[in-house]
Scaffold this motif. Structure first.
Motif, PDB file in Angstrom:
ATOM      1  N   GLY A 189      20.876 -34.237 -15.230  1.00  0.00           N
ATOM      2  CA  GLY A 189      20.859 -36.168 -15.997  1.00  0.00           C
ATOM      3  C   GLY A 189      22.485 -35.288 -15.236  1.00  0.00           C
ATOM      4  O   GLY A 189      23.039 -36.532 -15.372  1.00  0.00           O
ATOM      5  N   THR A 190      23.030 -34.107 -14.866  1.00  0.00           N
ATOM      6  CA  THR A 190      24.903 -34.079 -13.779  1.00  0.00           C
ATOM      7  C   THR A 190      24.652 -34.045 -12.926  1.00  0.00           C
ATOM      8  O   THR A 190      23.486 -33.891 -12.169  1.00  0.00           O
ATOM      9  CB  THR A 190      25.145 -33.183 -14.490  1.00  0.00           C
ATOM     10  N   TYR A 191      26.055 -34.953 -11.920  1.00  0.00           N
ATOM     11  CA  TYR A 191      25.796 -33.854 -11.224  1.00  0.00           C
ATOM     12  C   TYR A 191      27.602 -33.455 -10.910  1.00  0.00           C
ATOM     13  O   TYR A 191      28.224 -33.453 -12.608  1.00  0.00           O
ATOM     14  CB  TYR A 191      26.338 -35.940  -9.774  1.00  0.00           C
TER      15      TYR A 191
ATOM     16  N   TYR B 241      30.634 -30.442 -13.844  1.00  0.00           N
ATOM     17  CA  TYR B 241      29.483 -31.114 -14.216  1.00  0.00           C
ATOM     18  C   TYR B 241      29.802 -32.946 -15.218  1.00  0.00           C
ATOM     19  O   TYR B 241      30.425 -32.418 -16.006  1.00  0.00           O
ATOM     20  CB  TYR B 241      27.978 -30.923 -14.231  1.00  0.00           C
TER      21      TYR B 241
ATOM     22  N   ALA C 147      28.623 -36.818 -16.272  1.00  0.00           N
ATOM     23  CA  ALA C 147      27.457 -37.213 -16.327  1.00  0.00           C
ATOM     24  C   ALA C 147      27.497 -38.746 -17.014  1.00  0.00           C
ATOM     25  O   ALA C 147      28.637 -39.131 -17.913  1.00  0.00           O
ATOM     26  CB  ALA C 147      26.136 -36.963 -18.008  1.00  0.00           C
ATOM     27  N   LYS C 148      27.022 -39.433 -16.476  1.00  0.00           N
ATOM     28  CA  LYS C 148      27.703 -41.398 -16.878  1.00  0.00           C
ATOM     29  C   LYS C 148      26.697 -41.737 -17.449  1.00  0.00           C
ATOM     30  O   LYS C 148      25.852 -42.191 -17.682  1.00  0.00           O
ATOM     31  CB  LYS C 148      26.745 -42.581 -15.099  1.00  0.00           C
TER      32      LYS C 148
ATOM     33  N   ALA D 237      26.207 -40.925 -24.871  1.00  0.00           N
ATOM     34  CA  ALA D 237      26.076 -39.754 -24.465  1.00  0.00           C
ATOM     35  C   ALA D 237      27.262 -38.593 -25.580  1.00  0.00           C
ATOM     36  O   ALA D 237      27.665 -38.955 -26.044  1.00  0.00           O
ATOM     37  CB  ALA D 237      26.026 -39.368 -23.223  1.00  0.00           C
TER      38      ALA D 237
ATOM     39  N   ARG E  92      30.778 -30.255 -19.448  1.00  0.00           N
ATOM     40  CA  ARG E  92      30.182 -31.240 -19.226  1.00  0.00           C
ATOM     41  C   ARG E  92      31.267 -32.443 -19.350  1.00  0.00           C
ATOM     42  O   ARG E  92      32.079 -32.318 -20.333  1.00  0.00           O
ATOM     43  CB  ARG E  92      28.971 -31.678 -19.126  1.00  0.00           C
TER      44      ARG E  92
ATOM     45  N   LEU F  81      32.435 -36.987 -19.503  1.00  0.00           N
ATOM     46  CA  LEU F  81      31.525 -38.413 -19.545  1.00  0.00           C
ATOM     47  C   LEU F  81      31.830 -39.068 -18.772  1.00  0.00           C
ATOM     48  O   LEU F  81      33.254 -39.325 -18.997  1.00  0.00           O
ATOM     49  CB  LEU F  81      31.047 -38.413 -21.277  1.00  0.00           C
TER      50      LEU F  81
ATOM     51  N   THR G 151      32.144 -43.464 -17.063  1.00  0.00           N
ATOM     52  CA  THR G 151      31.716 -44.757 -17.377  1.00  0.00           C
ATOM     53  C   THR G 151      32.390 -45.469 -16.796  1.00  0.00           C
ATOM     54  O   THR G 151      34.198 -45.210 -16.326  1.00  0.00           O
ATOM     55  CB  THR G 151      31.850 -45.278 -19.064  1.00  0.00           C
TER      56      THR G 151
END
Length: 199
Positions: free
Chosen positions: A13-15, A23, A25-26, A33, A39, A41, A43
């Motif tokens: 679920g990451t890019y 990495y 995650a949206k 999250a 990672r 986060l 938004t």
């Protein structure tokens, strides 16, 4: 714009964001999250508010993203509402080893970007709600960027508590407002039931 590097494998679920060599995650509206790794986060906020909460000793943190403070003063069992979004985020942090007395927060968003909601001043209400909630829970607010009329992009590193905020140019305001209007329409079409909703 973050780019996905298919040659590098990251958590599901990451890019991969090459600007931060991390990495990411949206965290979408109505979502949250929690992570304890390296990672990031990310938004995008207009009238919505995101609370970034972190325990510096346990090195765990999380972010939520909500559009409405509550349902006519009630919490509503959905992360679309701030009261529930805050509760579920804090509970998930506690499950992962955080201690309530060590929690620290940084809060962002609450801009006036939705013309249809200026009468209700939803951005201002969201901003006041999150500050009041954290004060009631005795969670120290280390930083904030709330209000105004500009959308924001927030990058949060849960393990360290580092947060970066970028105020977006006026040209992006219409796009953020359109996204929030679509999200609000989905909320009106689908009443809150059950537990956390993911969009």
């Amino acid at each position: 714009m973050a780019v996905l590097d298919a040659r590098r494998a990251g958590p599901a679920g990451t890019y991969y964001d090459s600007r931060f060599d991390a990495y990411a995650a949206k965290v979408l509206p109505g979502d949250y999250a929690v992570a304890a790794d390296a990672r990031m986060l990310v938004t995008l906020l207009g009238s919505c508010v995101a609370a970034c909460v972190h325990d510096p000793l346990a090195r765990v943190g999380g972010m939520n993203h909500f559009l409405l403070p509550g349902v006519d003063g009630a919490s509503g069992e959905s992360a679309r509402y701030g009261s529930y979004a805050m509760e579920v985020l804090i509970n998930e942090l506690l499950k992962r080893g955080a201690a309530r007395q060590r929690l620290q927060a940084k809060v962002f968003g609450g801009a006036a970007v939705l013309p249809s909601m200026k009468v209700g001043n939803v951005g201002e209400r969201n901003a006041q709600f999150v500050l009041d909630y954290l004060a009631a829970e005795r969670i120290n607010v280390l930083g904030s960027d709330l209000g105004d009329i500009v959308p924001r992009r927030v990058h949060f590193f849960p393990a360290t508590g580092r947060a970066l905020v970028k105020r977006l140019p006026a040209a992006e305001r219409a796009s953020v407002a359109a996204d929030e209007t679509r999200y609000l329409s989905r909320l009106r079409a689908k009443p809150a039931t059950g537990s956390v909703e993911l969009f």
